[in-house]
Design a protein around this motif. Structure first.
Motif, PDB file in Angstrom:
ATOM      1  N   MET A   1       0.842  -1.186   0.000  1.00  9.52           N
ATOM      2  CA  MET A   1       0.000   0.000   0.000  1.00  9.52           C
ATOM      3  C   MET A   1       0.886   1.248   0.000  1.00  9.52           C
ATOM      4  O   MET A   1       1.665   1.454   0.924  1.00  9.52           O
ATOM      5  N   LYS A   2       0.741   2.037  -1.030  1.00 11.51           N
ATOM      6  CA  LYS A   2       1.567   3.244  -1.115  1.00 11.51           C
ATOM      7  C   LYS A   2       0.742   4.441  -0.651  1.00 11.51           C
ATOM      8  O   LYS A   2      -0.354   4.683  -1.161  1.00 11.51           O
ATOM      9  N   ILE A   3       1.279   5.156   0.339  1.00 10.59           N
ATOM     10  CA  ILE A   3       0.515   6.254   0.926  1.00 10.59           C
ATOM     11  C   ILE A   3       1.336   7.547   0.911  1.00 10.59           C
ATOM     12  O   ILE A   3       2.514   7.530   1.261  1.00 10.59           O
ATOM     13  N   ILE A   4       0.711   8.619   0.440  1.00 15.90           N
ATOM     14  CA  ILE A   4       1.347   9.945   0.519  1.00 15.90           C
ATOM     15  C   ILE A   4       0.729  10.671   1.709  1.00 15.90           C
ATOM     16  O   ILE A   4      -0.495  10.788   1.814  1.00 15.90           O
ATOM     17  N   HIS A   5       1.582  11.152   2.623  1.00 14.59           N
ATOM     18  CA  HIS A   5       1.136  11.975   3.748  1.00 14.59           C
ATOM     19  C   HIS A   5       1.433  13.425   3.376  1.00 14.59           C
ATOM     20  O   HIS A   5       2.527  13.734   2.906  1.00 14.59           O
TER      21      HIS A   5
ATOM     22  N   GLU B   1      -0.027  18.224  -8.133  1.00 15.40           N
ATOM     23  CA  GLU B   1      -0.572  17.306  -9.156  1.00 15.40           C
ATOM     24  C   GLU B   1       0.514  16.429  -9.802  1.00 15.40           C
ATOM     25  O   GLU B   1       0.368  15.196  -9.866  1.00 15.40           O
ATOM     26  N   PRO B   2       1.627  17.031 -10.254  1.00 13.92           N
ATOM     27  CA  PRO B   2       2.658  16.162 -10.866  1.00 13.92           C
ATOM     28  C   PRO B   2       3.236  15.141  -9.896  1.00 13.92           C
ATOM     29  O   PRO B   2       3.659  14.050 -10.320  1.00 13.92           O
ATOM     30  N   VAL B   3       3.263  15.464  -8.616  1.00  7.78           N
ATOM     31  CA  VAL B   3       3.797  14.515  -7.627  1.00  7.78           C
ATOM     32  C   VAL B   3       2.891  13.285  -7.559  1.00  7.78           C
ATOM     33  O   VAL B   3       3.362  12.143  -7.559  1.00  7.78           O
TER      34      VAL B   3
ATOM     35  N   ARG C   1       1.930   7.833  -8.102  1.00  8.64           N
ATOM     36  CA  ARG C   1       0.763   6.961  -8.183  1.00  8.64           C
ATOM     37  C   ARG C   1       0.459   6.231  -6.863  1.00  8.64           C
ATOM     38  O   ARG C   1       0.500   4.991  -6.789  1.00  8.64           O
ATOM     39  N   PRO C   2       0.120   6.999  -5.806  1.00  9.55           N
ATOM     40  CA  PRO C   2      -0.181   6.344  -4.517  1.00  9.55           C
ATOM     41  C   PRO C   2      -1.537   5.647  -4.552  1.00  9.55           C
ATOM     42  O   PRO C   2      -2.387   5.966  -5.394  1.00  9.55           O
TER      43      PRO C   2
END
Ligand code: UD1
Length: 380
Positions: free
Chosen positions: A1-5, A80-82, A87-88
């Motif tokens: 699971m990829k998560i962006i905080h 947006e580009p991040v 692709r989290p």
């Protein structure tokens, strides 16, 4: 699971810290920390990373200060580009600052799941920028974590489905509990005593930064009227937010405040020094949301210099009283504290240091469920 905080402003940092630590315990989670750069001064930002042991952000968008529209738009453009690149599976935002809503909007438009921590709080005052941020973020979130029952009730009332809402307690209290003992070793009180700022035993702590209080010279002056009376009894320690500091000069109130001999202006303080002050103060006067909650947990009387609160549990069972900015009402509330007539105080349910644990557990359960369903679809 990829998560962006996502973090942006000072009050986000104590909320994200325990979530990041909890995610790290789970090998199946990959975390990325993005800082929008909304707050950038070391005393508003870097100091908190170091004290709380938060890892350096993987990316800092470096947006900085601007009008609400420009700041929100710049964060969206840079974020947006991040999201497209990394692709989290989910993006997690906390609180109610401009960074929260800006990143939330980007995420849902890209079809990525949005998680909001500290959801559902409502002051019902749309003149507060944070109220707009809260309403918008909640309306687009896929999973909403609440700190108190009023948050759950507000979300249900707004038509958000029950399955998305979880009452988990408060991550900010996780951080407080983790650091209370360390804060006892802070030497801030001794330093202030050395400077002659703590005449007598008792002292009050004051914070003010809401535009409604510090941008209007009439309201700011009314608050000073009350402080003028209180400071005759006890020292008032005032760690000052940069926008408040700037306004004192532009509104021509700097001489007046300098004339209050026992009101002491301090630079913004780090987490541990501030916690040492609030946990030992006789009384706290504030217009902050988070400080109403921290004082509730600490059972220190808090007088809130606003007309409303989005955190009603702090008034219902906690140590908080919302009095507005009428000097008479502020002084009356102060006198109730001094005469020992403050109400009984209790700590809200689930404010027990385990909120981040509950959040991560729920996220993993939901993610496993989604994965199971998509694997079944692939196999049929
Ligand atoms: C923001 C949040 C508020 C939160 C507060 C905590 C929004 C709408 N508001 O308000 O909910 O309670 O953070 O502090 O997101 N400044 C500096 N250095 C910094 C950051 C800001 O000097 O590191 C000054 C700048 O003059 C800036 C002003 O403070 O223009 C306001 O900063 P901003 O981030 O827009 O809002 P805050 O008042 O800090």
């Amino acid at each position: 699971m990829k998560i962006i905080h996502v973090v942006g402003a000072r009050p986000n940092l104590m909320k994200i810290a325990p979530i990041i630590f909890e995610c790290k315990k789970h090998g199946e989670m990959e975390s990325l920390l993005i800082h929008t750069g909304q707050h950038y001064d070391d005393k508003m930002n870097g100091l908190f990373f170091r004290e709380l042991g938060i890892p350096e952000p993987d990316i800092n968008l470096g947006v900085g200060s601007a009008s609400h529209a420009v700041q929100t738009a710049e964060i969206m453009k840079a974020f947006e580009p991040v999201v497209l690149k990394h692709r989290p599976d989910v993006v997690l935002v906390v609180g109610d600052v401009n960074s929260t809503v800006a990143c939330g909007l980007v995420v849902v438009k890209l079809g990525v799941k949005l998680v909001h921590v500290e959801a559902g709080l409502r002051s019902f005052d749309r003149s507060m920028p944070e109220e707009i941020n809260r309403v918008v973020t909640d309306s687009i979130s896929d999973i909403l974590f609440c700190t108190e029952q009023s948050g759950v009730d507000n979300l249900l009332h707004e038509g958000i489905s029950k399955e998305k809402i979880h009452l988990v307690g408060h991550v900010m209290i996780d951080t407080l509990l983790r650091n209370l003992e360390r804060a006892r070793h802070s030497v801030i009180l001794e330093e202030l005593r050395g400077r002659g700022y703590l005449e007598g035993g008792n002292f009050a702590v004051l914070t003010l930064h809401r535009p409604s209080n510090v941008d209007d010279p009439v309201i700011f002056s009314r608050i000073l009227d009350a402080l003028e009376i209180i400071h005759q009894d006890m020292s008032i320690l005032f760690p000052i937010h940069p926008r408040t500091c700037r306004n004192l000069a532009t509104l021509g109130l700097d001489e007046r405040i300098e004339g209050l001999s026992r009101l002491h202006l301090l630079e913004p303080l780090g987490y541990l020094d501030f916690l040492r002050l609030t946990s030992t103060a006789k009384i706290v006067l504030t217009d902050s949301g988070g400080i109403q909650e921290e004082t509730t947990f600490l059972k220190i009387p808090c007088i809130t210099l606003r007309e409303n609160t989005e955190r009603p549990i702090t008034m219902e069972i906690g140590s908080n009283q919302v009095v507005g900015t009428d000097p008479e009402k502020i002084v009356q509330a102060y006198r109730r504290v001094i005469s020992g007539k403050w109400r009984q105080m209790a700590v809200p349910p689930l404010w027990d240091g385990k909120a981040a644990e509950r959040i991560v557990k729920i996220l993993l359960q939901k993610y496993e469920k989604v994965n199971r369903i998509s694997q079944n679809v692939l196999m049929t």
